[in-house]
Scaffold this active site. Structure first.
Site, PDB file in Angstrom:
ATOM      1  N   HIS A 103       0.836  -1.207   0.000  1.00  5.81           N
ATOM      2  CA  HIS A 103       0.000   0.000   0.000  1.00  5.81           C
ATOM      3  C   HIS A 103       0.873   1.260   0.000  1.00  5.81           C
ATOM      4  CE1 HIS A 103      -4.034   1.860   1.254  1.00  5.81           C
ATOM      5  NE2 HIS A 103      -3.200   2.865   1.102  1.00  5.81           N
ATOM      6  N   HIS A 140       1.211   5.116  -2.202  1.00  3.56           N
ATOM      7  CA  HIS A 140       0.700   6.042  -3.229  1.00  3.56           C
ATOM      8  C   HIS A 140       1.838   6.782  -3.921  1.00  3.56           C
ATOM      9  CE1 HIS A 140      -3.629   5.912  -1.988  1.00  3.56           C
ATOM     10  NE2 HIS A 140      -3.079   5.494  -0.864  1.00  3.56           N
ATOM     11  N   ASP A 174       1.653   9.610  -5.731  1.00  6.56           N
ATOM     12  CA  ASP A 174       1.625  11.071  -5.560  1.00  6.56           C
ATOM     13  C   ASP A 174       1.948  11.522  -4.135  1.00  6.56           C
ATOM     14  OD1 ASP A 174      -0.751   9.789  -5.043  1.00  6.56           O
ATOM     15  OD2 ASP A 174      -2.045  11.402  -5.733  1.00  6.56           O
ATOM     16  N   GLY A 190      -9.609   8.347  -1.274  1.00 12.51           N
ATOM     17  CA  GLY A 190     -10.226   9.655  -1.061  1.00 12.51           C
ATOM     18  C   GLY A 190     -10.946   9.747   0.273  1.00 12.51           C
ATOM     19  N   HIS A 250      -9.882   1.353   0.154  1.00 12.01           N
ATOM     20  CA  HIS A 250      -9.619   2.071   1.409  1.00 12.01           C
ATOM     21  C   HIS A 250     -10.915   2.072   2.214  1.00 12.01           C
ATOM     22  CE1 HIS A 250      -6.162   3.749  -0.710  1.00 12.01           C
ATOM     23  NE2 HIS A 250      -5.758   4.361   0.395  1.00 12.01           N
ATOM     24  N   GLU A 295     -11.133   3.487   7.685  1.00 14.32           N
ATOM     25  CA  GLU A 295     -10.078   4.449   8.016  1.00 14.32           C
ATOM     26  C   GLU A 295     -10.755   5.663   8.669  1.00 14.32           C
ATOM     27  OE1 GLU A 295      -8.189   6.204   4.617  1.00 14.32           O
ATOM     28  OE2 GLU A 295      -6.453   6.910   5.726  1.00 14.32           O
ATOM     29  N   ASP A 347       2.164   3.905   3.002  1.00 16.97           N
ATOM     30  CA  ASP A 347       1.067   4.735   2.487  1.00 16.97           C
ATOM     31  C   ASP A 347       1.580   5.894   1.638  1.00 16.97           C
ATOM     32  OD1 ASP A 347      -1.590   5.224   2.006  1.00 16.97           O
ATOM     33  OD2 ASP A 347      -2.023   6.144   3.944  1.00 16.97           O
TER      34      ASP A 347
HETATM   35 ZN   LIG Z   1      -3.761   4.878   1.100  1.00 20.27          ZN
END
Ligand SMILES: [Zn+2]
Length: 319
Positions: free
Chosen positions: A8, A10, A12, A168, A195, A198, A275
């Site tokens: 997991h 990202h 960006d 998101g 996701h 969370e 993450d």
């Molecule tokens: Zn994430």
């Protein structure tokens, strides 16, 4: 062979600030930062970050420079380089192609640029195998783009792309609203991670499971729901837990309060993930160190979580 794997992560949220600064100059974009240091500061989570929404604002600056093919190709290469440098042997990188369409690129173009960069990285650092997860985005008026993300994933599935995701603001846009998008993913037989659990509770995770998710991003809310814990353990649903990120988005108010221990002891296959490396100022090694030092996990338990990660990988063809 022992594997050091991350599921997991990202794209960006893991850019080098130097690169963002340089790309902004090259592209002639005015970004709200006057130096590399200020760029770094704007990309990192503030010490007093209060919510997931505030955390997600850290992506505004990197996304400004990710609207061009060359930039996407470059940062994808650099992330593979970063991961290989840390000693990872397997990684699944994720991003949302629909967030890079401002200059007219299609989601196919954007995805191809990232695949190209990752492939170049893997040629340079053959010790690392990587897969790509395409994220749909929670939002009010982007259903069409999300369906297009699924179409793009279908087109490139097996060519680096190994799954789809939903990312998101979970508390603003409930998981249930995305049923048609994931019905399409199921129809195409695409592996799904979402996701959930969370910024919202166990019901959001149940909805994700009903969509066919084979893994859940975060899933922290399960720690407070015994029936769900049992189901996750029985069905071997992997949770992609990101401890620093959970602290930064105030899923837990102190690191020591993180329920990873409870999830692990319930027999749920929990994995350790970074993450967003730049945003959270972390790495996979740092996450493992935190879990050992602050949450009292033993080396054997850390190894077990590595094994869970390897078993739950979406690129199963790798030996
Ligand atoms: Zn994430």
């Amino acid at each position: 062979m022992e594997h050091f794997a991350e599921l997991h992560l990202h794209l960006d949220g893991s850019l080098r600030p130097e690169t963002v600064w340089e790309l902004a100059g090259k592209q002639g974009i005015r970004i709200p930062a006057g130096s590399v240091e200020e760029t770094r500061f704007k990309m990192q989570v503030p010490e007093n970050c209060r919510t997931l929404e505030e955390y997600l604002e850290r992506f505004d600056l990197p996304l400004m420079v990710l609207q061009e093919w060359e930039a996407l190709e470059r940062v994808s290469f650099e992330l593979v380089e970063e991961l290989a440098g840390e000693g990872l042997t397997y990684a699944e990188i994720r991003f949302a192609p629909q967030l890079s369409m401002k200059n007219g690129m299609s989601q196919d173009d954007v995805t191809e640029a990232v695949i190209r960069g990752m492939r170049r990285g893997m040629e340079r650092y053959p010790q690392l195998s990587a897969g790509l997860i395409l994220c749909c985005m929670r939002g009010a008026d982007n259903q069409e783009q999300n369906v297009q993300t699924i179409e793009t994933a279908k087109k490139y599935f097996g060519d680096m792309v190994c799954a789809v995701d939903l990312a998101g603001a979970e508390s603003l846009f409930p998981t249930s609203a995305f049923a048609p998008v994931f019905a399409r993913a199921r129809e195409y037989g695409l592996p799904i991670t979402i996701h959930a659990g969370e910024a919202a509770g166990a019901d959001s995770m149940r909805t994700a499971l009903s969509f066919g998710a084979g893994r859940i991003g975060h899933g922290v809310a399960a720690a407070y729901d015994d029936r769900l814990l049992e189901q996750l353990a029985d069905e071997k649903i992997c949770l992609e837990v990101c401890v620093s990120s959970n602290y930064h988005t105030k899923v837990v108010s102190r690191l020591e309060d993180h329920p990873l221990r409870r999830l692990y002891d319930s027999g749920v296959p929990v994995t350790v993930n970074s993450d967003n490396r730049t945003c959270s100022g972390t790495s996979l090694k740092r996450e493992f160190a935190l879990i050992r030092q602050r949450l009292g996990f033993t080396d054997d338990e850390l190894l077990k979580m590595q094994k869970y990660a390897w078993e739950a990988r979406f690129l199963k063809q790798i030996q």
